[in-house]
Scaffold this motif. Structure first.
Motif, short mmCIF file in Angstrom:
data_model
loop_
_atom_site.label_atom_id
_atom_site.label_comp_id
_atom_site.label_asym_id
_atom_site.label_seq_id
_atom_site.Cartn_x
_atom_site.Cartn_y
_atom_site.Cartn_z
N THR A 185 -27.44 91.46 133.62
CA THR A 185 -27.92 90.46 134.93
C THR A 185 -27.32 89.30 134.34
O THR A 185 -26.44 88.17 135.09
N LEU A 186 -27.52 88.67 133.21
CA LEU A 186 -27.03 87.54 131.68
C LEU A 186 -25.60 87.59 131.90
O LEU A 186 -24.39 86.48 132.87
N TYR A 187 -24.30 88.79 132.11
CA TYR A 187 -23.15 88.52 131.69
C TYR A 187 -22.50 88.28 133.31
O TYR A 187 -21.50 86.90 133.75
N GLY A 188 -23.04 88.58 134.21
CA GLY A 188 -22.38 87.86 136.36
C GLY A 188 -23.30 86.85 136.36
O GLY A 188 -22.45 86.82 137.27
N GLU A 189 -24.58 86.61 136.33
CA GLU A 189 -24.34 85.06 135.93
C GLU A 189 -24.06 84.38 135.38
O GLU A 189 -22.97 82.93 135.57
N LEU A 190 -23.28 84.35 134.12
CA LEU A 190 -22.62 83.75 133.55
C LEU A 190 -20.83 83.99 134.22
O LEU A 190 -20.29 82.45 134.48
N ARG A 191 -20.91 85.03 134.47
CA ARG A 191 -19.25 84.74 135.72
C ARG A 191 -19.79 83.93 136.55
O ARG A 191 -19.01 83.17 137.45
N ALA A 192 -20.38 84.16 137.57
CA ALA A 192 -20.65 83.36 138.90
C ALA A 192 -20.39 81.85 138.21
O ALA A 192 -20.17 81.23 138.84
N ALA A 193 -21.83 81.19 136.62
CA ALA A 193 -21.38 79.42 136.76
C ALA A 193 -20.28 79.25 135.94
O ALA A 193 -19.79 77.99 136.53
N ALA A 194 -18.91 79.91 135.46
CA ALA A 194 -18.36 80.24 135.32
C ALA A 194 -16.92 80.58 135.76
O ALA A 194 -16.39 81.20 135.03
N PRO A 195 -16.97 80.79 137.03
CA PRO A 195 -15.97 81.65 137.53
C PRO A 195 -14.32 81.39 136.63
O PRO A 195 -13.77 82.44 136.81
N ALA A 196 -13.71 80.14 136.17
CA ALA A 196 -12.08 80.40 135.51
C ALA A 196 -12.70 80.37 134.16
O ALA A 196 -11.53 80.64 133.84
N ALA A 197 -13.01 80.67 133.33
CA ALA A 197 -13.58 80.49 132.42
C ALA A 197 -13.34 81.83 131.80
O ALA A 197 -13.07 83.07 132.06
N ARG A 198 -12.31 81.37 130.53
CA ARG A 198 -12.16 82.83 129.44
C ARG A 198 -13.93 83.20 128.69
O ARG A 198 -14.08 81.83 127.97
N VAL A 199 -13.77 84.10 128.88
CA VAL A 199 -15.01 84.22 127.90
C VAL A 199 -14.96 85.59 127.30
O VAL A 199 -14.66 86.40 127.55
N VAL A 200 -15.23 85.07 125.88
CA VAL A 200 -15.73 86.11 124.49
C VAL A 200 -17.00 85.74 124.03
O VAL A 200 -17.75 85.44 123.77
N VAL A 201 -17.34 87.39 124.28
CA VAL A 201 -19.02 87.60 124.01
C VAL A 201 -18.35 87.98 122.22
O VAL A 201 -17.68 89.15 122.12
N THR A 202 -19.18 87.64 121.72
CA THR A 202 -18.88 88.73 120.32
C THR A 202 -20.55 89.65 119.98
O THR A 202 -21.38 89.82 120.27
N GLY A 203 -20.25 90.59 118.64
CA GLY A 203 -21.45 91.45 118.53
C GLY A 203 -21.46 90.68 117.52
O GLY A 203 -21.56 89.47 116.47
N TYR A 204 -22.84 91.68 116.43
CA TYR A 204 -22.91 91.03 115.09
C TYR A 204 -22.43 92.09 114.14
O TYR A 204 -21.93 93.50 114.28
N PRO A 205 -22.65 91.56 112.91
CA PRO A 205 -22.31 92.07 111.77
C PRO A 205 -23.28 92.98 110.80
O PRO A 205 -24.20 93.02 111.21
N HIS A 206 -22.59 94.29 110.40
CA HIS A 206 -23.91 95.25 109.49
C HIS A 206 -24.56 93.75 108.36
O HIS A 206 -24.02 93.62 107.62
N LEU A 207 -25.54 93.66 108.42
CA LEU A 207 -26.19 92.73 107.98
C LEU A 207 -26.61 93.16 105.87
O LEU A 207 -26.42 93.18 105.66
N LEU A 208 -26.18 94.63 106.40
CA LEU A 208 -26.44 95.18 104.95
C LEU A 208 -25.53 96.30 104.48
O LEU A 208 -24.74 97.00 105.04
#
Length: 264
Positions: free
Chosen positions: A149-172
């Motif tokens: 849902t969030l990603y879909g709304e983000l695409r609608a909010a910024a239709p021309a933007a390049r979007v980079v989504v990051t993950g998380y590191p191993h904390l341990l």
């Protein structure tokens, strides 16, 4: 952001390290997400950001300082969930944004509860397993829809933007004797992070977003790797919300190369 015993693990993204192309003068950049994108534990906080604790040493701020986009909106906030981003941060994204970075998902899973249950002194294997069982349930049942849902709304909010989504590191760091949890607990905690990152990558790909995998850059730099090798904070008793977050070096040398690679 909500004050909890530990600020939620959450953790994303951007700055150029080598010689990537500079931002065009008309570029508009918006950085969204949780404490990992805000830069909690990196220091140099913007007083105006209040409890969101946005840092000048977070990768979004570093990228903006180096590349000078025409406009920069740093909306990431300590403790943010996917719903917080939808409600509070998406409305701040300019419709003509050309670049958006996002780190989100950890708080939706209750990672802070997992840290307390698995890593604090005198905890037990049973308590850790129960906490991570609940984290995995949320990962299976709740987070896929929330991210979609969030990603879909983000695409609608910024239709021309390049979007980079990051993950998380191993904390341990694993395979060592360490006072932070048992090795078995650290292994399981990292395995949950792997499943979270896989889900983020999968859901981001459905919208055509780029995924920045930060795990390779952080390899060998988690808690229990020892001394200056650690790019993740341990328990910070004076500022608990900074516990188990990337340090300034983790932001600059961990997140930035991963985002740079995702940008090509």
């Amino acid at each position: 952001m909500r004050h909890r015993l530990l600020a939620a693990l959450v953790a994303a993204p951007l700055l150029l390290i080598a010689t990537p192309a500079a931002a065009a003068p008309q570029d508009t950049y918006a950085a969204l997400g949780d404490s990992y994108a805000a830069g909690v534990a990196a220091g140099a906080y913007d007083p105006a950001s209040g409890d969101c604790r946005r840092s000048a040493r977070a990768y979004p701020a570093l990228w903006a300082a180096g590349q000078h986009p025409a406009a920069f909106v740093h909306a990431a906030c300590n403790g943010a969930t996917t719903e917080d981003v939808r409600r509070d941060q998406l409305p701040l994204v300019p419709a003509d944004a050309t670049l958006v970075t996002l780190t989100i998902g950890g708080n939706d899973l209750g990672f802070a509860d997992g840290v307390v249950a698995c890593l604090q002194p005198f905890s037990t294997d049973g308590r850790c397993d129960r906490a991570l069982d609940e984290t995995e349930r949320r990962l299976r049942e709740d987070l896929p829809g929330r991210l979609g849902t969030l990603y879909g709304e983000l695409r609608a909010a910024a239709p021309a933007a390049r979007v980079v989504v990051t993950g998380y590191p191993h904390l341990l760091h694993t395979g060592t004797i360490c006072t932070i949890g048992t090795d078995a607990r650290r292994v399981r905690f990292n395995a949950v992070t792997d499943r979270l990152d896989e889900l983020i990558q999968q859901q981001a790909g459905k919208q055509g977003f780029e995924f920045a995998d930060v795990r390779p850059a952080f390899a060998g730099h988690g808690v229990c790797s020892g001394g200056s090798q650690e790019w993740i904070t341990r328990f910070v008793l004076t500022h608990l919300q900074e516990s188990f977050h990337p340090t300034a070096r983790g932001q600059a040398d961990g997140y930035l190369p991963a985002v740079t690679a995702a940008l090509g």
